[in-house]
Motif scaffolding. Structure first.
Motif, PDB file in Angstrom:
ATOM      1  N   ASP A  58      -9.752   1.342 -12.475  1.00 17.96           N
ATOM      2  CA  ASP A  58      -8.644   1.498 -13.411  1.00 17.96           C
ATOM      3  C   ASP A  58      -7.314   1.725 -12.705  1.00 17.96           C
ATOM      4  N   SER A 117      -6.642   4.101 -10.446  1.00 23.98           N
ATOM      5  CA  SER A 117      -6.450   5.486 -10.023  1.00 23.98           C
ATOM      6  C   SER A 117      -7.077   5.723  -8.654  1.00 23.98           C
ATOM      7  N   ARG A 152      -7.065  13.807  -7.866  1.00 23.20           N
ATOM      8  CA  ARG A 152      -7.068  12.491  -8.505  1.00 23.20           C
ATOM      9  C   ARG A 152      -5.631  12.093  -8.823  1.00 23.20           C
ATOM     10  N   ASP A 209      -3.602   9.247 -11.030  1.00 24.63           N
ATOM     11  CA  ASP A 209      -3.701   8.193 -12.027  1.00 24.63           C
ATOM     12  C   ASP A 209      -2.401   8.126 -12.813  1.00 24.63           C
ATOM     13  N   GLU A 210      -2.439   7.410 -13.983  1.00 24.95           N
ATOM     14  CA  GLU A 210      -1.215   7.232 -14.756  1.00 24.95           C
ATOM     15  C   GLU A 210      -0.684   8.549 -15.305  1.00 24.95           C
TER      16      GLU A 210
END
Length: 860
Positions: free
Chosen positions: A214, A216, A228, A230-231
């Motif tokens: 995805d 990430s 982590r 990610d968005e």
């Protein structure tokens, strides 16, 4: 290999000499035996001309004469022939085989007279032709200028120098950089599509960065995710930064500043919006003292728009220090209020100062808990009228002159006497004398002071602190018999871990271990878990027959057929030799009496018609030829060809008792919709989708997917979805299936077969000494010569147990002796295998160079 020699003086030449020379020439072609067809030399393409040259084709070296002109693609194919020569007695026989080749734009399909197979060939185009450099040299080495777009190396390649890649470097598995001490860095793409860059120590993953599908990033230590990206941003449990910038905000040391706004209005905004960057939820801002105090020193409560200071509040300045400003109303507005209020711990107002109500413009000082005390250094100067409860105090209190005048009219106090009216009675005095001090610790009926209560409450827990004010949380957890979060994480398994915490080795555990020791330790943990789970080790199934193999994995099929009393196909074919086969049997239809009667009953009929003379004929029952049917249909086809209107279609459908297409579509379910239109109809009638599906299942008397899953086993599951909670349930299932329960039966015993004992060095000879292990029993049998040993006659090694056989756990001895009455000639030898040793040691006296039968048998 024989070489031809011809010395001076002349010699006869024999057929063997010719054959030897031919063998020498043919042996050179063995270099190309594993290569496909290719051009050895020549055969260059020059316009429409192919020059002569040599080719490797069909396992032979052949000469190609060239071609002019040549069309492309051009094929060089083999042409093999046998030539006859005259043998003795004038008999012609095969004398030589000619392995030649020819060329053309097509390959002949006729079978070659020598090989009995279609001709082999190689194909040439204007741009490409298979050559020696590619097909032979390229098979064993990388070419600097390969005509192919890609070269493949089947085994490992080691480069001692630096490798520079000008294009893309691809790997179908992983790219690894090896370091010292068993450390390596590997990059790979996992089966689920995730890209990984991992650090390994002795084949064990210690740290990893994963690029998820995805987009990430995950940062892991071992199998534990530490952070982590990610968005939603960067997420981790803890972060240690010396400085950092987010937007216009800059954080360093103990400073938080705005460095992006080049105006005097630059600011740091806190809690400008709330949950998920929306305004759906209020937010608070709390500042503590750094020692985990239960109540913030400074608190901004968004919901009530309240700013609280839980401590001393100091305002320092050179002028105006504290301003209360009403932002909604101006001076003179009745609605204007501005107050300073004091509250107790329960938020109950006890005092206030300011404009309290909207009914008046009075400035009020209120104390609901005690008195108002003014302590000026000099005096209090009140300008204006002074009132008490709305009444002028001059109308309530007397003046000094009036007081003196009235006092002059009163009597003085005389010692030992009292007024005629006794307001303070003896009963009140006795009650006051009875009041005594009490103790919170000892109990009793006395009274305690506020200081006593405050001191006692210091050692009590505050309800609002939620146990945060405990002196020793570790002792408290011990008293409550509960674990902390860190103790729970280290003691119990997590769901997402899938039992990997039980077998994973930490970096501390494998520190100092070799790869073999680390693997052995991991195997020990796996074995302990399998014992607790009553599970078998992977690979145990290799000792059993697989259902999906359909008995193809039987080790002895002949014995298996004998056990179930069946014949093999070979045995049946042998038994049926000489019997008639079914190939000549009549396979046509049998003409029965019924078919004969049916054929005789077929008669010719005709439609009713009028001939050319006007005579009418009635319809005759029977079969009519197709021509009559076509002729008769021609009379009726006009309407079908011209078509019907909707009214005609409705009338015809009513006459025939049929539904038109439009009526059928609205009334009946369509096959392609798979009953969806029936479900839609029931939903429109007021049912839910689930009720409509259940009604349809009731009509067909079938189960739903969930009912089938809950009630039945899947065929492809191979009973894996059968609920077997304990050993008794497993045994019951085995009895029902007529199968054996694994734990009740011994697995197939492994057998190494007889193996020769290993030599310990050049001085030993074990060619007549053998060892065999069946299950946990080991037997050593054979002959050893006492002179063939490594070492002295007292402890020398004569043989070594092979690695595939387990050594004895305890010591063994095999002794031989020759006893005489005259002890002078006594002699003998002992052979010893010490505990956990693989060496057989010799201890002999007077038994040198004797071939001796020995045997050992032991359990492992």
């Amino acid at each position: 290999m024989k070489e031809y020699i011809a010395e001076t003086g002349g010699r006869y030449t024999y057929s063997d000499d010719v054959l030897n020379l031919q063998e020498l020439a043919l042996s050179l072609t063995a270099l190309f035996s594993e290569c496909p067809a290719f051009i050895i030399s020549g055969c260059q393409t020059e316009g429409n001309t192919i020059t002569p040259g040599y080719v490797w084709l069909g396992g032979k070296i052949r000469y190609f004469e060239g071609a002019n002109p040549a069309g492309f693609p051009y094929f060089i194919y083999e042409t093999n022939t046998n030539e006859s020569i005259v043998y003795a007695n004038e008999i012609n026989k095969r004398g030589r085989c000619c392995y030649l080749c020819a060329g053309g734009t097509a390959v002949p399909q006729a079978t070659d007279p020598v090989t009995g197979l279609p001709p082999q060939y190689l194909e040439l185009s204007r741009e490409y032709a298979p050559r020696l450099n590619e097909k032979f040299v390229g098979r064993y080495a990388l070419l600097l200028d390969s005509p192919a777009s890609r070269q493949k190396v089947k085994k490992d390649v080691t480069f001692s120098g630096e490798v520079t890649v000008e294009k893309t470097l691809k790997s179908t598995k992983e790219i690894s950089a090896q370091g010292s001490g068993g450390r390596s860095l590997r990059s790979r793409v996992k089966e689920n599509g995730e890209s990984s860059l991992g650090a390994y120590l002795n084949e064990l993953l210690t740290a990893e960065i994963v690029l998820n599908t995805d987009g990430s990033f995950s940062f892991l230590k071992g199998t534990t995710e530490l952070a982590r990206l990610d968005e939603n941003g960067f997420c981790c449990d803890a972060m240690n930064l010396k400085r950092g910038r987010i937007g216009s905000g800059y954080l360093y040391q103990n400073h938080l500043i705005n460095i992006g706004d080049d105006t005097d209005d630059g600011s740091i905004n806190i809690n400008h919006c709330g949950y998920n960057q929306t305004t759906s939820r209020f937010r608070n801002f709390n500042v503590y003292d750094g020692k985990k105090c239960s109540i913030p020193l400074f608190q901004v409560e968004g919901k009530t728009k309240t700013v609280s200071v839980n401590g001393s509040f100091q305002v320092c300045g050179n002028g105006c220090g504290y301003v209360l400003r009403n932002t909604s109303f101006a001076k003179g507005d009745p609605e204007l209020t501005a107050i300073i209020e004091w509250q107790d711990r329960d938020k109950t107002p006890i005092a206030s100062l300011g404009y309290l109500t909207t009914s008046t413009n009075d400035f009020t000082v209120s104390n609901l808990f005690g008195n108002l005390v003014f302590l000026p250094k000099g005096f209090i100067d009140l300008s204006g009228e002074v009132r008490m409860k709305g009444t002028d105090i001059y109308s309530i209190f007397v003046t000094q002159k009036n007081f003196d005048d009235a006092l002059a009219k009163k009597v003085s106090v005389v010692s030992g006497k009292q007024l005629s009216t006794e307001d303070f009675t003896t009963t009140y005095k006795k009650k006051l004398d009875a009041i005594s001090n009490g103790s919170i610790g000892d109990g009793g009926t006395g009274y305690v002071t506020a200081d006593d209560v405050a001191d006692a409450l210091k050692y009590k827990l505050n309800v609002s602190s939620n146990l945060d004010d405990l002196f020793d949380k570790g002792v408290a957890r011990m008293n409550l018999s509960v674990y902390s979060k860190s103790e729970t994480d280290g003691k119990y398994l997590t769901i997402k871990g899938k039992l990997t915490e039980l077998i994973n080795l930490s970096a501390d555990e494998i520190n100092g271990m070799s790869p073999e020791q680390a693997a052995a330790r991991k195997a020990e943990k796996q074995a302990e878990i399998r014992v607790n789970l009553d599970a078998e080790k992977r690979g145990t199934g290799d000792l059993k027959l697989s259902k999906s193999s359909n008995l193809s994995d039987l080790p002895d099929k002949a014995q298996a057929r004998k056990n179930i009393s069946v014949y093999s196909t070979t045995e049946i074919d042998k038994m049926l030799e000489g019997k008639l086969s079914s190939d000549g049997a009549y396979t046509g239809a049998i003409f029965t009496e019924t078919l004969k009667k049916k054929l005789e009953g077929i008669k010719t009929g005709s439609f009713a018609y009028t001939d050319s003379t006007g005579a009418s004929y009635a319809q005759v029952e029977g079969y009519v030829p197709t021509s009559q049917v076509v002729k008769e249909l021609a009379k009726k086809a006009n309407r079908l060809l011209d078509g019907y209107n909707s009214s005609d279609k409705d009338t015809i459908a009513a006459n025939l008792g049929l539904y038109t297409k439009s009526v059928s579509d609205s009334r009946f379910a369509v096959v392609e919709t798979l009953f969806q239109d029936y479900i839609t109809f029931l939903v429109k009638s007021g049912k839910t989708t689930a009720q409509a599906q259940q009604a349809l299942r009731d009509k067909f008397d079938v189960f739903s997917k969930k009912e089938v899953t809950d009630s039945y086993l899947r065929k492809d599951g191979k009973l894996s979805d059968l609920s077997l909670p304990n050993a008794d349930a497993k045994k019951l299932a085995c009895r029902t299936l007529g199968a054996a329960y694994a734990d009740d039966y011994q697995t197939k015993i492994s057998d190494t077969g007889w193996l020769q004992m290993n030599n310990s060095g050049s001085g030993t000879d074990t060619r007549q000494l053998f060892i065999r292990q069946i299950g946990n029993i080991v037997s050593i049998q054979g002959i050893i010569n006492t002179a063939q040993r490594d070492g002295s006659n007292m402890g020398g090694v004569v043989a070594v147990i092979p690695n595939q056989i387990q050594p004895p756990k305890y010591g063994l001895r095999c002794a031989l002796c020759d006893y005489n009455d005259d002890h002078k000639y006594n002699r003998g030898s002992s052979f010893i295998i010490r505990a956990n040793s693989r060496s057989i040691q010799l201890y002999e006296s007077g038994w040198y160079n004797v071939s001796t039968e020995i045997n050992f048998t032991y359990f492992v």
